[in-house]
Scaffold this motif. Structure first.
Motif, PDB file in Angstrom:
ATOM      1  N   VAL A 144     -54.531 -25.205  -6.032  1.00  0.00           N
ATOM      2  CA  VAL A 144     -53.387 -24.369  -6.397  1.00  0.00           C
ATOM      3  C   VAL A 144     -52.178 -24.872  -5.630  1.00  0.00           C
ATOM      4  N   GLY A 145     -51.087 -25.117  -6.322  1.00  0.00           N
ATOM      5  CA  GLY A 145     -49.837 -25.525  -5.678  1.00  0.00           C
ATOM      6  C   GLY A 145     -48.785 -24.455  -5.897  1.00  0.00           C
ATOM      7  N   ILE A 146     -47.981 -24.215  -4.868  1.00  0.00           N
ATOM      8  CA  ILE A 146     -46.905 -23.215  -4.974  1.00  0.00           C
ATOM      9  C   ILE A 146     -45.596 -23.875  -4.556  1.00  0.00           C
ATOM     10  N   ASP A 147     -44.541 -23.642  -5.297  1.00  0.00           N
ATOM     11  CA  ASP A 147     -43.224 -24.131  -4.868  1.00  0.00           C
ATOM     12  C   ASP A 147     -42.116 -23.302  -5.504  1.00  0.00           C
ATOM     13  N   LEU A 148     -40.994 -23.275  -4.795  1.00  0.00           N
ATOM     14  CA  LEU A 148     -39.776 -22.628  -5.303  1.00  0.00           C
ATOM     15  C   LEU A 148     -39.238 -23.409  -6.494  1.00  0.00           C
ATOM     16  N   LEU A 149     -39.550 -24.725  -6.508  1.00  0.00           N
ATOM     17  CA  LEU A 149     -39.039 -25.613  -7.568  1.00  0.00           C
ATOM     18  C   LEU A 149     -40.134 -25.894  -8.589  1.00  0.00           C
ATOM     19  N   GLU A 150     -39.698 -26.267  -9.790  1.00  0.00           N
ATOM     20  CA  GLU A 150     -40.641 -26.633 -10.851  1.00  0.00           C
ATOM     21  C   GLU A 150     -41.453 -27.855 -10.420  1.00  0.00           C
ATOM     22  N   THR A 151     -42.739 -27.858 -10.742  1.00  0.00           N
ATOM     23  CA  THR A 151     -43.601 -29.021 -10.501  1.00  0.00           C
ATOM     24  C   THR A 151     -44.201 -29.413 -11.846  1.00  0.00           C
ATOM     25  N   GLU A 152     -44.149 -30.685 -12.156  1.00  0.00           N
ATOM     26  CA  GLU A 152     -44.747 -31.126 -13.419  1.00  0.00           C
ATOM     27  C   GLU A 152     -46.240 -30.815 -13.398  1.00  0.00           C
ATOM     28  N   PRO A 153     -46.795 -30.353 -14.531  1.00  0.00           N
ATOM     29  CA  PRO A 153     -48.228 -30.020 -14.528  1.00  0.00           C
ATOM     30  C   PRO A 153     -49.102 -31.203 -14.120  1.00  0.00           C
ATOM     31  N   LEU A 154     -50.258 -30.895 -13.534  1.00  0.00           N
ATOM     32  CA  LEU A 154     -51.224 -31.931 -13.151  1.00  0.00           C
ATOM     33  C   LEU A 154     -52.604 -31.400 -13.551  1.00  0.00           C
ATOM     34  N   GLY A 155     -53.353 -32.209 -14.291  1.00  0.00           N
ATOM     35  CA  GLY A 155     -54.673 -31.772 -14.778  1.00  0.00           C
ATOM     36  C   GLY A 155     -55.529 -31.219 -13.643  1.00  0.00           C
ATOM     37  N   GLY A 156     -56.131 -30.069 -13.837  1.00  0.00           N
ATOM     38  CA  GLY A 156     -57.041 -29.493 -12.852  1.00  0.00           C
ATOM     39  C   GLY A 156     -56.363 -28.628 -11.809  1.00  0.00           C
ATOM     40  N   ALA A 157     -55.037 -28.650 -11.751  1.00  0.00           N
ATOM     41  CA  ALA A 157     -54.332 -27.847 -10.728  1.00  0.00           C
ATOM     42  C   ALA A 157     -53.627 -26.659 -11.386  1.00  0.00           C
ATOM     43  N   THR A 158     -53.635 -25.535 -10.667  1.00  0.00           N
ATOM     44  CA  THR A 158     -52.843 -24.383 -11.096  1.00  0.00           C
ATOM     45  C   THR A 158     -51.548 -24.429 -10.303  1.00  0.00           C
ATOM     46  N   ILE A 159     -50.426 -24.392 -10.988  1.00  0.00           N
ATOM     47  CA  ILE A 159     -49.153 -24.461 -10.273  1.00  0.00           C
ATOM     48  C   ILE A 159     -48.423 -23.136 -10.419  1.00  0.00           C
ATOM     49  N   ILE A 160     -48.014 -22.585  -9.296  1.00  0.00           N
ATOM     50  CA  ILE A 160     -47.318 -21.296  -9.311  1.00  0.00           C
ATOM     51  C   ILE A 160     -45.882 -21.521  -8.849  1.00  0.00           C
ATOM     52  N   LEU A 161     -44.947 -21.078  -9.674  1.00  0.00           N
ATOM     53  CA  LEU A 161     -43.527 -21.212  -9.333  1.00  0.00           C
ATOM     54  C   LEU A 161     -43.109 -19.961  -8.571  1.00  0.00           C
ATOM     55  N   GLY A 162     -42.675 -20.123  -7.318  1.00  0.00           N
ATOM     56  CA  GLY A 162     -42.239 -18.951  -6.563  1.00  0.00           C
ATOM     57  C   GLY A 162     -42.237 -19.209  -5.074  1.00  0.00           C
ATOM     58  N   ASP A 163     -41.891 -18.152  -4.341  1.00  0.00           N
ATOM     59  CA  ASP A 163     -41.826 -18.202  -2.883  1.00  0.00           C
ATOM     60  C   ASP A 163     -43.173 -17.741  -2.331  1.00  0.00           C
ATOM     61  N   ILE A 164     -43.689 -18.445  -1.314  1.00  0.00           N
ATOM     62  CA  ILE A 164     -45.012 -18.067  -0.792  1.00  0.00           C
ATOM     63  C   ILE A 164     -45.014 -16.655  -0.203  1.00  0.00           C
ATOM     64  N   THR A 165     -43.815 -16.117   0.090  1.00  0.00           N
ATOM     65  CA  THR A 165     -43.762 -14.775   0.694  1.00  0.00           C
ATOM     66  C   THR A 165     -43.732 -13.649  -0.355  1.00  0.00           C
ATOM     67  N   GLU A 166     -43.721 -14.003  -1.631  1.00  0.00           N
ATOM     68  CA  GLU A 166     -43.696 -12.943  -2.651  1.00  0.00           C
ATOM     69  C   GLU A 166     -44.939 -12.068  -2.516  1.00  0.00           C
ATOM     70  N   PRO A 167     -44.779 -10.744  -2.698  1.00  0.00           N
ATOM     71  CA  PRO A 167     -45.871  -9.823  -2.400  1.00  0.00           C
ATOM     72  C   PRO A 167     -47.167 -10.088  -3.179  1.00  0.00           C
ATOM     73  N   ASP A 168     -47.062 -10.523  -4.440  1.00  0.00           N
ATOM     74  CA  ASP A 168     -48.316 -10.711  -5.196  1.00  0.00           C
ATOM     75  C   ASP A 168     -48.839 -12.149  -5.149  1.00  0.00           C
ATOM     76  N   MET A 169     -48.262 -12.990  -4.255  1.00  0.00           N
ATOM     77  CA  MET A 169     -48.660 -14.409  -4.224  1.00  0.00           C
ATOM     78  C   MET A 169     -50.117 -14.585  -3.752  1.00  0.00           C
ATOM     79  N   LEU A 170     -50.505 -13.817  -2.724  1.00  0.00           N
ATOM     80  CA  LEU A 170     -51.870 -13.959  -2.209  1.00  0.00           C
ATOM     81  C   LEU A 170     -52.895 -13.610  -3.289  1.00  0.00           C
ATOM     82  N   THR A 171     -52.621 -12.529  -4.015  1.00  0.00           N
ATOM     83  CA  THR A 171     -53.540 -12.121  -5.085  1.00  0.00           C
ATOM     84  C   THR A 171     -53.620 -13.214  -6.140  1.00  0.00           C
ATOM     85  N   ALA A 172     -52.460 -13.787  -6.487  1.00  0.00           N
ATOM     86  CA  ALA A 172     -52.441 -14.837  -7.522  1.00  0.00           C
ATOM     87  C   ALA A 172     -53.258 -16.044  -7.059  1.00  0.00           C
ATOM     88  N   VAL A 173     -53.151 -16.382  -5.780  1.00  0.00           N
ATOM     89  CA  VAL A 173     -53.886 -17.547  -5.254  1.00  0.00           C
ATOM     90  C   VAL A 173     -55.390 -17.259  -5.227  1.00  0.00           C
TER      91      VAL A 173
END
Ligand SMILES: C[S@@+](CC[C@H](N)C(=O)[O-])C[C@H]1O[C@@H](n2cnc3c(N)ncnc32)[C@H](O)[C@@H]1O
Length: 254
Positions: free
Chosen positions: A113-142
């Motif tokens: 799982v990758g997280i970033d404030l900026l867009e990341t091009e998709p990569l096979g096998g990885a889940t990419i989450i656009l956002g700030d790691i401090t967002e309240p629902d980020m831990l649940t999403a991960v």
């Protein structure tokens, strides 16, 4: 010509006095330098002469940082097949490429799982989450994306630099603290944590916290991390499993 000098040997030099000839005898493109500020000229010259920039391009890596992760893993071998990995500050995705290959995620095991404030091009096998790691629902999403806890949390997070050394240091250290807090919530016992830090070191509180939560903590400086840069990495191994953080303890007592 403005900004160029000719030495006794007839080799053209830029305003910095640097030769445009590489060791291989190839002439650099001084035209690219025209109209650029001296600081931008220095940056461009460094890019043109940096073997890791050339390697990044020739291997189709998304970032030069990918080579730093490879070098650290070559030496310390913390990436293992089928791991569940979280990459904090993953854009543009160089570290994701390295993890995906070394953890053999293509075989359908493990998770990334990758997280970033900026867009990341998709990569096979990885889940990419656009956002700030401090967002309240980020831990649940991960947790949902990796199906439980992680074996490794990597953080190459960096704030955009201001050029003011102590401000940049403080901002990087603040991100390091956020990464540690995040890690304590998602890492399983025995897991590893690798994060960008600054030479001069993490302050005592951060080192104390890491030493308490992990069996071993060390600084790494991969060859691809420029010698003149204050950047280093902290590798913490053997997570003990959410040992109570004294900072929280103190808050509760207050
Ligand atoms: C040096 S780059 C990472 C490069 C990456 N390791 C690679 O190999 O492609 C640092 C990244 O950290 C991200 N970042 C900084 N603060 C963040 C935050 N609070 N949450 C998520 N991402 C963050 C930035 O957006 C930036 O893309």
């Amino acid at each position: 010509m403005t900004g160029q000098k000719t030495s006794g040997s007839g080799v053209k030099k830029g305003s910095s006095g640097r030769s445009y000839k590489s060791k291989a005898g190839l002439t650099r493109q001084p035209r690219k330098m025209r109209g650029l500020k001296p600081s931008s000229q220095r940056w461009l010259t460094r890019q043109l002469n940096d073997p890791y920039v050339a390697e990044t391009q020739s291997r189709g890596l998304r970032s030069r940082a990918a080579i730093k992760l490879e070098q650290m893993d070559d030496k310390h071998q913390f990436l293992k097949p089928h791991m569940r990995v979280v990459d904090l500050g993953c854009a543009p995705g160089g570290w994701l490429q390295v993890v995906s290959k070394r953890c053999r995620l293509d075989a359908g095991h493990g998770a990334l799982v990758g997280i970033d404030l900026l867009e990341t091009e998709p990569l096979g096998g990885a889940t990419i989450i656009l956002g700030d790691i401090t967002e309240p629902d980020m831990l649940t999403a991960v947790h949902r994306a990796i199906g439980g806890s992680a074996n490794a949390v990597l953080s190459d997070m960096a704030a955009s630099t201001t050029g003011h050394r102590s401000t940049d240091h403080l901002r990087t250290m603040a991100l390091l603290e956020l990464a540690i807090d995040f890690t304590i919530e998602v890492l399983e016992p025995g897991g590893i944590f690798l994060a960008k830090a600054f030479r001069g070191g993490a302050d005592n509180d951060i080192m104390q916290l890491l030493n308490k939560q992990f069996e071993k903590v060390r600084y790494l400086k991969p060859a691809a991390s420029r010698a003149e840069s204050v950047e280093t990495y902290l590798l913490a191994t053997g997570f003990r499993g959410a040992v109570l953080d004294e900072r929280e303890d103190d808050t509760q007592k207050a």
